[in-house]
Design a protein around this motif. Structure first.
Motif, mmCIF file in Angstrom:
data_model
loop_
_atom_site.group_PDB
_atom_site.id
_atom_site.type_symbol
_atom_site.label_atom_id
_atom_site.label_comp_id
_atom_site.label_asym_id
_atom_site.label_seq_id
_atom_site.Cartn_x
_atom_site.Cartn_y
_atom_site.Cartn_z
ATOM 1 N N MET A 92 27.431 12.186 12.164
ATOM 2 C CA MET A 92 28.795 12.454 12.595
ATOM 3 C C MET A 92 29.562 12.909 11.359
ATOM 4 O O MET A 92 29.646 12.172 10.378
ATOM 5 C CB MET A 92 29.446 11.191 13.176
ATOM 6 N N PHE A 93 30.077 14.115 11.423
ATOM 7 C CA PHE A 93 30.810 14.661 10.288
ATOM 8 C C PHE A 93 32.283 14.286 10.423
ATOM 9 O O PHE A 93 33.105 15.042 10.928
ATOM 10 C CB PHE A 93 30.600 16.172 10.194
ATOM 11 N N THR A 94 32.581 13.078 9.970
ATOM 12 C CA THR A 94 33.930 12.532 10.008
ATOM 13 C C THR A 94 34.029 11.416 8.977
ATOM 14 O O THR A 94 33.023 10.792 8.646
ATOM 15 C CB THR A 94 34.285 11.983 11.415
ATOM 16 N N ASP A 95 35.236 11.174 8.509
ATOM 17 C CA ASP A 95 35.445 10.034 7.615
ATOM 18 C C ASP A 95 35.992 8.828 8.387
ATOM 19 O O ASP A 95 36.258 7.788 7.807
ATOM 20 C CB ASP A 95 36.379 10.406 6.462
ATOM 21 N N GLN A 96 36.135 8.971 9.696
ATOM 22 C CA GLN A 96 36.628 7.886 10.535
ATOM 23 C C GLN A 96 35.466 6.991 10.972
ATOM 24 O O GLN A 96 34.375 7.483 11.239
ATOM 25 C CB GLN A 96 37.321 8.448 11.778
ATOM 26 N N PRO A 97 35.682 5.693 11.057
ATOM 27 C CA PRO A 97 34.621 4.801 11.528
ATOM 28 C C PRO A 97 34.224 5.147 12.963
ATOM 29 O O PRO A 97 35.075 5.449 13.791
ATOM 30 C CB PRO A 97 35.247 3.408 11.470
ATOM 31 N N ILE A 98 32.945 5.099 13.233
ATOM 32 C CA ILE A 98 32.428 5.356 14.576
ATOM 33 C C ILE A 98 32.062 4.006 15.197
ATOM 34 O O ILE A 98 31.206 3.296 14.688
ATOM 35 C CB ILE A 98 31.189 6.267 14.537
ATOM 36 N N SER A 99 32.746 3.679 16.294
ATOM 37 C CA SER A 99 32.469 2.396 16.944
ATOM 38 C C SER A 99 32.259 2.526 18.452
ATOM 39 O O SER A 99 31.770 1.606 19.082
ATOM 40 C CB SER A 99 33.615 1.417 16.682
ATOM 41 N N ASP A 100 32.653 3.677 19.007
ATOM 42 C CA ASP A 100 32.509 3.880 20.441
ATOM 43 C C ASP A 100 32.563 5.380 20.731
ATOM 44 O O ASP A 100 32.699 6.199 19.815
ATOM 45 C CB ASP A 100 33.603 3.135 21.216
ATOM 46 N N TYR A 101 32.453 5.725 22.003
ATOM 47 C CA TYR A 101 32.435 7.139 22.371
ATOM 48 C C TYR A 101 33.683 7.875 21.882
ATOM 49 O O TYR A 101 33.592 8.965 21.320
ATOM 50 C CB TYR A 101 32.292 7.314 23.887
ATOM 51 N N ARG A 102 34.837 7.295 22.093
ATOM 52 C CA ARG A 102 36.074 7.982 21.690
ATOM 53 C C ARG A 102 36.115 8.286 20.205
ATOM 54 O O ARG A 102 36.584 9.336 19.793
ATOM 55 C CB ARG A 102 37.291 7.155 22.083
ATOM 56 N N SER A 103 35.599 7.370 19.407
ATOM 57 C CA SER A 103 35.621 7.617 17.961
ATOM 58 C C SER A 103 34.649 8.730 17.564
ATOM 59 O O SER A 103 34.844 9.371 16.539
ATOM 60 C CB SER A 103 35.357 6.332 17.179
ATOM 61 N N THR A 104 33.632 8.994 18.392
ATOM 62 C CA THR A 104 32.727 10.117 18.069
ATOM 63 C C THR A 104 33.446 11.453 18.193
ATOM 64 O O THR A 104 33.019 12.440 17.598
ATOM 65 C CB THR A 104 31.475 10.143 18.978
ATOM 66 N N LEU A 105 34.536 11.476 18.937
ATOM 67 C CA LEU A 105 35.278 12.716 19.128
ATOM 68 C C LEU A 105 36.001 13.160 17.856
ATOM 69 O O LEU A 105 36.485 14.292 17.789
ATOM 70 C CB LEU A 105 36.265 12.568 20.286
ATOM 71 N N THR A 106 36.069 12.286 16.844
ATOM 72 C CA THR A 106 36.675 12.671 15.565
ATOM 73 C C THR A 106 35.709 13.483 14.714
ATOM 74 O O THR A 106 36.102 14.053 13.703
ATOM 75 C CB THR A 106 37.126 11.434 14.761
ATOM 76 N N SER A 107 34.446 13.551 15.131
ATOM 77 C CA SER A 107 33.440 14.292 14.382
ATOM 78 C C SER A 107 33.712 15.795 14.485
ATOM 79 O O SER A 107 34.126 16.304 15.527
ATOM 80 C CB SER A 107 32.049 13.968 14.929
ATOM 81 N N ASP A 108 33.461 16.499 13.406
ATOM 82 C CA ASP A 108 33.687 17.945 13.337
ATOM 83 C C ASP A 108 32.526 18.675 14.025
ATOM 84 O O ASP A 108 31.456 18.851 13.441
ATOM 85 C CB ASP A 108 33.807 18.359 11.872
ATOM 86 N N SER A 109 32.733 19.115 15.249
ATOM 87 C CA SER A 109 31.665 19.759 16.022
ATOM 88 C C SER A 109 31.287 21.125 15.445
ATOM 89 O O SER A 109 30.138 21.547 15.541
ATOM 90 C CB SER A 109 32.058 19.891 17.496
ATOM 91 N N ARG A 110 32.240 21.810 14.826
ATOM 92 C CA ARG A 110 31.940 23.099 14.191
ATOM 93 C C ARG A 110 30.982 22.900 13.022
ATOM 94 O O ARG A 110 30.009 23.633 12.852
ATOM 95 C CB ARG A 110 33.242 23.762 13.723
ATOM 96 N N LEU A 111 31.239 21.863 12.241
ATOM 97 C CA LEU A 111 30.357 21.545 11.117
ATOM 98 C C LEU A 111 28.971 21.132 11.623
ATOM 99 O O LEU A 111 27.955 21.528 11.047
ATOM 100 C CB LEU A 111 30.981 20.428 10.279
ATOM 101 N N MET A 112 28.936 20.381 12.709
ATOM 102 C CA MET A 112 27.658 19.996 13.298
ATOM 103 C C MET A 112 26.884 21.231 13.747
ATOM 104 O O MET A 112 25.673 21.324 13.551
ATOM 105 C CB MET A 112 27.857 19.050 14.478
ATOM 106 N N GLY A 113 27.568 22.174 14.339
ATOM 107 C CA GLY A 113 26.922 23.420 14.751
ATOM 108 C C GLY A 113 26.326 24.165 13.571
ATOM 109 O O GLY A 113 25.195 24.663 13.644
ATOM 110 N N ARG A 114 27.068 24.230 12.478
ATOM 111 C CA ARG A 114 26.560 24.888 11.267
ATOM 112 C C ARG A 114 25.354 24.137 10.710
ATOM 113 O O ARG A 114 24.387 24.744 10.253
ATOM 114 C CB ARG A 114 27.665 24.986 10.210
#
Length: 118
Positions: free
Chosen positions: A52-74
């Motif tokens: 997950m490309f984010t500096d936010q803690p991941i604890s549930d589905y909603r927090s995964t939405l903070t991940s940078d999907s563009r960066l993941m695609g790259r």
């Protein structure tokens, strides 16, 4: 195919190898992202995880939405260009992945991860 898979997974040490392979890939990705100062973390278990490309803690589905999907695609595209097929979501290490496969994956990480900061 399912029965053959179950037979292989019942072999002594199969799960130990599976988790060791996943842990090595996962820890390498975490270390390389940290060294490149790319905000990322891995989530899941060694046998099934994702970045997950984010500096936010991941604890549930909603927090995964903070991940940078563009960066993941790259990231996923960069791996594919280097011969590493990763599912859109998650890494799925396997007991059939060899040491050479793991090394090739880590080598691809070493090329792709630094390119994400540009």
């Amino acid at each position: 195919a399912g029965l053959a898979t179950l037979k292989e997974m019942r072999a002594e040490g199969a799960y130990v190898r599976l988790h060791a392979t996943g842990r090595r890939v996962r820890e390498s990705l975490e270390r390389l992202c940290n060294e490149a100062e790319i905000p990322a973390q891995t989530v899941g278990e060694d046998a099934c995880f994702d970045a997950m490309f984010t500096d936010q803690p991941i604890s549930d589905y909603r927090s995964t939405l903070t991940s940078d999907s563009r960066l993941m695609g790259r990231f996923n595209t960069g791996l594919l260009e280097r011969g590493i097929l990763k599912a859109v979501q998650k890494f799925y290490p396997s007991i059939v992945h060899t040491e050479e496969d793991v090394e090739k994956t880590i080598a691809a990480f070493k090329e792709v991860v630094p390119s994400l900061s540009t």
